[in-house]
Design a protein around this motif. Structure first.
Motif, PDB file in Angstrom:
ATOM      1  N   THR A   1      27.301  43.018  35.262  1.00  0.00           N
ATOM      2  CA  THR A   1      26.167  43.311  34.392  1.00  0.00           C
ATOM      3  C   THR A   1      26.014  42.114  33.463  1.00  0.00           C
ATOM      4  O   THR A   1      26.994  41.406  33.178  1.00  0.00           O
ATOM      5  N   GLY A   2      24.797  41.865  33.032  1.00  0.00           N
ATOM      6  CA  GLY A   2      24.567  40.673  32.225  1.00  0.00           C
ATOM      7  C   GLY A   2      23.616  40.926  31.067  1.00  0.00           C
ATOM      8  O   GLY A   2      22.799  41.859  31.089  1.00  0.00           O
ATOM      9  N   LEU A   3      23.749  40.088  30.050  1.00  0.00           N
ATOM     10  CA  LEU A   3      22.852  40.095  28.892  1.00  0.00           C
ATOM     11  C   LEU A   3      22.127  38.755  28.864  1.00  0.00           C
ATOM     12  O   LEU A   3      22.763  37.702  28.935  1.00  0.00           O
ATOM     13  N   THR A   4      20.806  38.793  28.754  1.00  0.00           N
ATOM     14  CA  THR A   4      20.033  37.556  28.725  1.00  0.00           C
ATOM     15  C   THR A   4      18.825  37.727  27.821  1.00  0.00           C
ATOM     16  O   THR A   4      18.150  38.772  27.864  1.00  0.00           O
ATOM     17  N   GLY A   5      18.546  36.698  27.003  1.00  0.00           N
ATOM     18  CA  GLY A   5      17.363  36.721  26.157  1.00  0.00           C
ATOM     19  C   GLY A   5      17.600  36.018  24.835  1.00  0.00           C
ATOM     20  O   GLY A   5      18.678  35.450  24.592  1.00  0.00           O
ATOM     21  N   LEU A   6      16.594  36.066  23.998  1.00  0.00           N
ATOM     22  CA  LEU A   6      16.652  35.463  22.661  1.00  0.00           C
ATOM     23  C   LEU A   6      16.798  36.566  21.622  1.00  0.00           C
ATOM     24  O   LEU A   6      15.991  37.493  21.583  1.00  0.00           O
ATOM     25  N   ALA A   7      17.813  36.463  20.803  1.00  0.00           N
ATOM     26  CA  ALA A   7      18.040  37.454  19.743  1.00  0.00           C
ATOM     27  C   ALA A   7      17.503  36.905  18.429  1.00  0.00           C
ATOM     28  O   ALA A   7      17.829  35.784  18.029  1.00  0.00           O
ATOM     29  N   GLY A   8      16.699  37.703  17.784  1.00  0.00           N
ATOM     30  CA  GLY A   8      16.122  37.281  16.509  1.00  0.00           C
ATOM     31  C   GLY A   8      14.847  38.053  16.232  1.00  0.00           C
ATOM     32  O   GLY A   8      14.240  38.632  17.154  1.00  0.00           O
ATOM     33  N   GLU A   9      14.400  38.051  14.985  1.00  0.00           N
ATOM     34  CA  GLU A   9      13.240  38.857  14.594  1.00  0.00           C
ATOM     35  C   GLU A   9      11.947  38.347  15.210  1.00  0.00           C
ATOM     36  O   GLU A   9      11.023  39.114  15.450  1.00  0.00           O
ATOM     37  N   ARG A  10      11.833  37.053  15.476  1.00  0.00           N
ATOM     38  CA  ARG A  10      10.585  36.498  16.018  1.00  0.00           C
ATOM     39  C   ARG A  10      10.646  36.284  17.522  1.00  0.00           C
ATOM     40  O   ARG A  10       9.790  35.613  18.094  1.00  0.00           O
ATOM     41  N   SER A  11      11.628  36.876  18.181  1.00  0.00           N
ATOM     42  CA  SER A  11      11.814  36.631  19.605  1.00  0.00           C
ATOM     43  C   SER A  11      10.730  37.309  20.433  1.00  0.00           C
ATOM     44  O   SER A  11      10.366  38.453  20.198  1.00  0.00           O
ATOM     45  N   VAL A  12      10.225  36.548  21.402  1.00  0.00           N
ATOM     46  CA  VAL A  12       9.297  37.118  22.377  1.00  0.00           C
ATOM     47  C   VAL A  12      10.020  37.365  23.703  1.00  0.00           C
ATOM     48  O   VAL A  12       9.406  37.815  24.679  1.00  0.00           O
ATOM     49  N   GLN A  13      11.303  37.058  23.733  1.00  0.00           N
ATOM     50  CA  GLN A  13      12.154  37.304  24.897  1.00  0.00           C
ATOM     51  C   GLN A  13      13.390  38.082  24.444  1.00  0.00           C
ATOM     52  O   GLN A  13      14.486  37.536  24.337  1.00  0.00           O
ATOM     53  N   PRO A  14      13.242  39.369  24.116  1.00  0.00           N
ATOM     54  CA  PRO A  14      14.382  40.138  23.608  1.00  0.00           C
ATOM     55  C   PRO A  14      15.517  40.216  24.633  1.00  0.00           C
ATOM     56  O   PRO A  14      15.287  40.093  25.842  1.00  0.00           O
ATOM     57  N   VAL A  15      16.714  40.417  24.136  1.00  0.00           N
ATOM     58  CA  VAL A  15      17.889  40.490  25.003  1.00  0.00           C
ATOM     59  C   VAL A  15      17.824  41.762  25.841  1.00  0.00           C
ATOM     60  O   VAL A  15      17.665  42.866  25.314  1.00  0.00           O
ATOM     61  N   THR A  16      17.932  41.602  27.141  1.00  0.00           N
ATOM     62  CA  THR A  16      17.900  42.730  28.064  1.00  0.00           C
ATOM     63  C   THR A  16      19.144  42.694  28.953  1.00  0.00           C
ATOM     64  O   THR A  16      19.840  41.678  29.039  1.00  0.00           O
ATOM     65  N   THR A  17      19.402  43.814  29.610  1.00  0.00           N
ATOM     66  CA  THR A  17      20.532  43.894  30.535  1.00  0.00           C
ATOM     67  C   THR A  17      20.028  43.910  31.970  1.00  0.00           C
ATOM     68  O   THR A  17      18.913  44.372  32.247  1.00  0.00           O
ATOM     69  N   ASN A  18      20.825  43.401  32.851  1.00  0.00           N
ATOM     70  CA  ASN A  18      20.517  43.467  34.276  1.00  0.00           C
ATOM     71  C   ASN A  18      21.814  43.601  35.059  1.00  0.00           C
ATOM     72  O   ASN A  18      22.896  43.288  34.562  1.00  0.00           O
ATOM     73  N   TRP A  19      21.704  44.082  36.295  1.00  0.00           N
ATOM     74  CA  TRP A  19      22.853  44.297  37.164  1.00  0.00           C
ATOM     75  C   TRP A  19      22.669  43.475  38.430  1.00  0.00           C
ATOM     76  O   TRP A  19      21.584  43.429  39.011  1.00  0.00           O
ATOM     77  N   PHE A  20      23.739  42.834  38.872  1.00  0.00           N
ATOM     78  CA  PHE A  20      23.652  41.988  40.054  1.00  0.00           C
ATOM     79  C   PHE A  20      25.044  41.832  40.658  1.00  0.00           C
ATOM     80  O   PHE A  20      26.063  42.154  40.032  1.00  0.00           O
ATOM     81  N   THR A  21      25.079  41.333  41.886  1.00  0.00           N
ATOM     82  CA  THR A  21      26.342  41.092  42.585  1.00  0.00           C
ATOM     83  C   THR A  21      26.390  39.642  43.039  1.00  0.00           C
ATOM     84  O   THR A  21      25.473  39.173  43.726  1.00  0.00           O
TER      85      THR A  21
END
Length: 272
Positions: free
Chosen positions: A200-220
């Motif tokens: 599982t992974g976390l990817t994105g930009l963390a911060g109040e002005r982020s337009v790419q919020p941190v999301t989770t995804n699953w992969f192998t």
């Protein structure tokens, strides 16, 4: 000669201690009942002792613990159960190294290399080249380097809102973290191994002005490894989506909470 109804009857009255018992069967049953009670108590004690000793480790003839600490065997096709072995004690450029020359050692290497490949450092050219030089088989390193440079190149960093050097905008924190959930060996010899790593992974930009919020995804990830120079090294890898579980009914954290968690919680080394 039988007595008639009008003749007197003679009665003999015995002392109290000599009178016959009105319930002779009751007195005879008492020894049997006592014996049964003793047998039941002894049986319960034996069962209790057996249960208490069931979970205790075996001991050798010298009174010490048994030398056999092997992990229980896993079903065919499944990853081995955690053995309890200590993680590898050496690192190169912050990445675990010196894995055992075994199937479990190959799985440990694959899990650690999956973490490195999915890290935020892969989005910066200098740190990406260091990672590839650390984990790749020397013969496969040039091909892997070219492939990863393309995969984490300009289009990818732009999609996540990073500049050409892979840096996040001011006031924002870029998050890319891979967490192995399990490993499975799909092929092993003394010289080569193939391991699947469910992540599982976390990817994105963390911060109040982020337009790419941190999301989770699953992969192998499927990693091909080669034994060289006394360690397992990466020769190739592929990735596919899933399997992804049903998302839980959980409130998403705020941008401030995610930023704090990323900065405060470190990752792990993975070894069996």
């Amino acid at each position: 000669m039988p007595l008639s109804d009008d003749q007197p009857h003679t009665r003999t009255r015995l002392p109290v201690g000599e009178q016959p018992s009105p319930q002779p069967s009751l007195r005879q049953s008492r020894p049997l009942r006592t014996l049964l009670t003793v047998l039941v108590v002894v049986t319960l004690l034996v069962v209790a002792i057996a249960i208490a000793n069931r979970g205790k480790p075996g001991t050798g003839s010298d009174g010490g613990r048994s030398a056999d600490h092997a992990a229980p065997s896993a079903p065919s096709g499944a990853g081995p159960a955690p053995s309890g072995d200590q993680p590898v004690g050496t690192t190169v450029n912050g990445i675990a190294s010196g894995f055992p020359h075994s199937d479990q050692g190959a799985q440990s290497a694959a899990a650690n290399y999956a973490v490195a490949i999915g890290s935020a450092d892969m989005f910066r050219a200098d740190s990406r080249h260091t990672i590839v030089a650390t984990i790749a088989d020397p013969g496969a390193a040039p091909t892997l380097q070219s492939r990863l440079d393309q995969g984490f190149g300009g289009d990818t960093v732009a999609r996540y809102g990073l500049d050409a050097q892979g840096r996040a905008p001011k006031g924002l924190t870029f998050v890319s973290r891979t967490v192995p959930v399990g490993t499975k060996s799909t092929g092993y010899t003394d010289s080569d191994a193939k391991v699947e790593v469910w992540c599982t992974g976390l990817t994105g930009l963390a911060g109040e002005r982020s337009v790419q919020p941190v999301t989770t995804n699953w992969f192998t990830l499927t990693l091909s490894l080669h034994w060289t120079g006394g360690d397992w090294k990466l020769t190739d890898f592929t990735s596919r989506q899933g399997p992804a579980p049903m998302p839980g009914d959980q409130q998403a954290a705020t941008a401030e909470e995610i930023t704090g968690a990323v900065q405060q919680f470190g990752g792990f080394r993975y070894a069996r």
